[in-house]
Design an enzyme around this catalytic site. Structure first.
Site, PDB file in Angstrom:
ATOM      1  N   GLU A 222      -0.876  -5.211  -9.404  1.00  0.00           N
ATOM      2  CA  GLU A 222      -1.851  -4.981 -10.475  1.00  0.00           C
ATOM      3  C   GLU A 222      -2.965  -4.049 -10.027  1.00  0.00           C
ATOM      4  O   GLU A 222      -3.430  -3.206 -10.785  1.00  0.00           O
ATOM      5  CB  GLU A 222      -2.448  -6.329 -10.899  1.00  0.00           C
ATOM      6  CG  GLU A 222      -3.626  -6.270 -11.849  1.00  0.00           C
ATOM      7  CD  GLU A 222      -3.252  -5.890 -13.270  1.00  0.00           C
ATOM      8  OE1 GLU A 222      -2.088  -6.098 -13.644  1.00  0.00           O
ATOM      9  OE2 GLU A 222      -4.123  -5.388 -14.006  1.00  0.00           O
TER      10      GLU A 222
ATOM     11  N   GLY B 249      -7.295   7.276   4.500  1.00  0.00           N
ATOM     12  CA  GLY B 249      -6.701   8.278   5.387  1.00  0.00           C
ATOM     13  C   GLY B 249      -6.070   7.678   6.637  1.00  0.00           C
ATOM     14  O   GLY B 249      -5.660   8.393   7.546  1.00  0.00           O
ATOM     15  N   GLN B 250      -5.995   6.345   6.691  1.00  0.00           N
ATOM     16  CA  GLN B 250      -5.400   5.677   7.857  1.00  0.00           C
ATOM     17  C   GLN B 250      -4.080   4.995   7.488  1.00  0.00           C
ATOM     18  O   GLN B 250      -3.532   4.231   8.270  1.00  0.00           O
ATOM     19  CB  GLN B 250      -6.362   4.621   8.423  1.00  0.00           C
ATOM     20  CG  GLN B 250      -7.712   5.157   8.849  1.00  0.00           C
ATOM     21  CD  GLN B 250      -8.658   4.041   9.335  1.00  0.00           C
ATOM     22  OE1 GLN B 250      -8.232   3.088   9.986  1.00  0.00           O
ATOM     23  NE2 GLN B 250      -9.928   4.174   9.009  1.00  0.00           N
TER      24      GLN B 250
ATOM     25  N   ILE C 264      -3.733   2.678   5.225  1.00  0.00           N
ATOM     26  CA  ILE C 264      -3.914   1.253   4.896  1.00  0.00           C
ATOM     27  C   ILE C 264      -3.309   0.929   3.523  1.00  0.00           C
ATOM     28  O   ILE C 264      -2.647  -0.095   3.346  1.00  0.00           O
ATOM     29  CB  ILE C 264      -5.415   0.860   4.952  1.00  0.00           C
ATOM     30  CG1 ILE C 264      -5.946   1.050   6.387  1.00  0.00           C
ATOM     31  CG2 ILE C 264      -5.605  -0.589   4.499  1.00  0.00           C
ATOM     32  CD1 ILE C 264      -7.442   0.788   6.547  1.00  0.00           C
ATOM     33  N   GLY C 265      -3.498   1.831   2.560  1.00  0.00           N
ATOM     34  CA  GLY C 265      -2.928   1.619   1.232  1.00  0.00           C
ATOM     35  C   GLY C 265      -1.406   1.522   1.291  1.00  0.00           C
ATOM     36  O   GLY C 265      -0.792   0.643   0.685  1.00  0.00           O
TER      37      GLY C 265
ATOM     38  N   LYS D 295      -2.890  12.205 -10.150  1.00  0.00           N
ATOM     39  CA  LYS D 295      -1.689  12.869  -9.622  1.00  0.00           C
ATOM     40  C   LYS D 295      -1.405  12.470  -8.179  1.00  0.00           C
ATOM     41  O   LYS D 295      -0.250  12.341  -7.777  1.00  0.00           O
ATOM     42  CB  LYS D 295      -1.865  14.400  -9.697  1.00  0.00           C
ATOM     43  CG  LYS D 295      -1.978  14.942 -11.106  1.00  0.00           C
ATOM     44  CD  LYS D 295      -0.690  14.731 -11.909  1.00  0.00           C
ATOM     45  CE  LYS D 295      -0.848  15.254 -13.328  1.00  0.00           C
ATOM     46  NZ  LYS D 295       0.127  14.639 -14.255  1.00  0.00           N
TER      47      LYS D 295
ATOM     48  N   TYR E 282       3.489   7.479  -4.957  1.00  0.00           N
ATOM     49  CA  TYR E 282       4.467   6.466  -5.350  1.00  0.00           C
ATOM     50  C   TYR E 282       5.866   7.073  -5.455  1.00  0.00           C
ATOM     51  O   TYR E 282       6.851   6.464  -5.044  1.00  0.00           O
ATOM     52  CB  TYR E 282       4.065   5.803  -6.676  1.00  0.00           C
ATOM     53  CG  TYR E 282       2.829   4.940  -6.558  1.00  0.00           C
ATOM     54  CD1 TYR E 282       2.673   4.061  -5.498  1.00  0.00           C
ATOM     55  CD2 TYR E 282       1.804   5.015  -7.502  1.00  0.00           C
ATOM     56  CE1 TYR E 282       1.541   3.277  -5.371  1.00  0.00           C
ATOM     57  CE2 TYR E 282       0.666   4.220  -7.387  1.00  0.00           C
ATOM     58  CZ  TYR E 282       0.539   3.363  -6.315  1.00  0.00           C
ATOM     59  OH  TYR E 282      -0.582   2.590  -6.193  1.00  0.00           O
TER      60      TYR E 282
END
Lengths: 215, 215
Positions: free
Chosen positions: A137, A147-148, A150-151, A179, A185
């Protein structure tokens, strides 16, 4: 580079998660400052993918650095009804959601403990065609920790949890102006179902629901 | 006109629900017969809104009439792993979904009992902005029972359940070629978030999930 750990949130993390939700909310531009109505109500990632940059939707008045940011966060109350709901809804007998937190582990010898710098809130959904699935969600990483990767680590962990739970799909939603997130993804193997198949998301708000239910 | 009742499904309804899921699936045209790739994977309603007509996606080889259709249904096995999963996932301690069924009540004096002619499968989702919400994943009414407002009754009941559960939003998704369903949802008060705000749905399939999770 600091060491990062992605783990399932515990009830005691709710305060940190709520602070991040609020920082994310505070970083949203007022509607009138946005270029397009399409940006209204954006909940998923920032224009930078939520963790990949700092332009535009970065939280305001939050200086880099974990300890300093935490001090700032302390000025935000976490004993509100929203906090109580977050606890009750995520950590009761039938939780409405699950959450991963990303925390920076202290270097040996540092006096403070791990510091939560991001979260990924997900829940299980169900398809009459494919059975159990998972839905991410909301995902957020503080700008100074982007920038590491983590996401991406959070996303990978969601996929891992989903597979362990017997899910066959992992869904999420992104705004079309984002974008960077969409490209990420796709690069990670996701398909844009709105583009490929024409799926549109619809929503009834509370007033419309009351009309429907005759309440 | 026969009397219709919308109620929460019980575990014993799984057989009837699965039969309807299969009839719906059987009514899907093969990909090669469809006009557009956009029709692939359609899960939500038919081109007619799922309950408002019979063209195109109507189940094949299913004659009108409840008793006759039930006899046909009996030739479909409901003791498969899918049936077991549907029971376990919907009626365990932490259900992955909830389901409403629409049943036609017998006229007094008729020898048979109520007949399930439609369903609406939903689950609870969660937003970091609005808390508890509900999502209608799939809705279906057998073609021969369309035009009686049964689909709208299911939608209204979902709204009622959602309000009772403290939800502030009721979401769903529709394919863009399904104008009839889109128009109906808009007429009922829903907003098309893809049109208004640019939301795109993304999905990782199992292979992409495995890649992500390194499994």
């Amino acid at each position: 580079m600091a060491s990062v750990r992605i783990r399932e949130a515990k009830e005691g993390d709710c305060g940190n998660i709520l602070r991040l939700i609020r920082v994310k909310a505070a970083g949203r531009k007022p509607v009138s400052q946005r270029g397009s109505v399409k940006k209204v109500g954006a909940q998923h990632l920032g224009p930078d993918g939520g963790w990949g940059g700092s332009e535009g939707w970065a939280p305001q008045a939050v200086a880099p650095g974990c300890a300093h940011t935490q001090a700032l966060f302390l000025s935000l109350s976490v004993t509100t009804p929203m906090s109580a709901a977050l606890r009750a809804d995520g950590f009761g007998e039938n939780p409405f959601y699950h959450c991963l937190v990303a925390e920076i582990l202290p270097v040996p010898g540092e006096p403070h403990g791990p510091c939560v710098v991001g979260y990924g809130l997900y829940y299980f959904i169900y398809s009459t065609w494919t059975g159990r699935n998972v839905y991410l969600e909301d995902i957020y990483v503080k700008p100074e920790y982007r920038g590491q990767g983590i996401g991406s680590k959070i996303i990978k962990k969601v996929a891992e949890v989903a597979l362990d739970k017997g899910c066959s799909q992992f869904r999420l939603a992104v705004l079309d102006w984002n974008k960077r997130a969409m490209d990420l993804y796709k690069a990670l193997g996701a398909q844009d179902l709105t583009e490929a198949e024409g799926w549109h998301s619809f929503r009834f708000e509370r007033e419309a629901m009351r009309e429907l239910a005759g309440k």
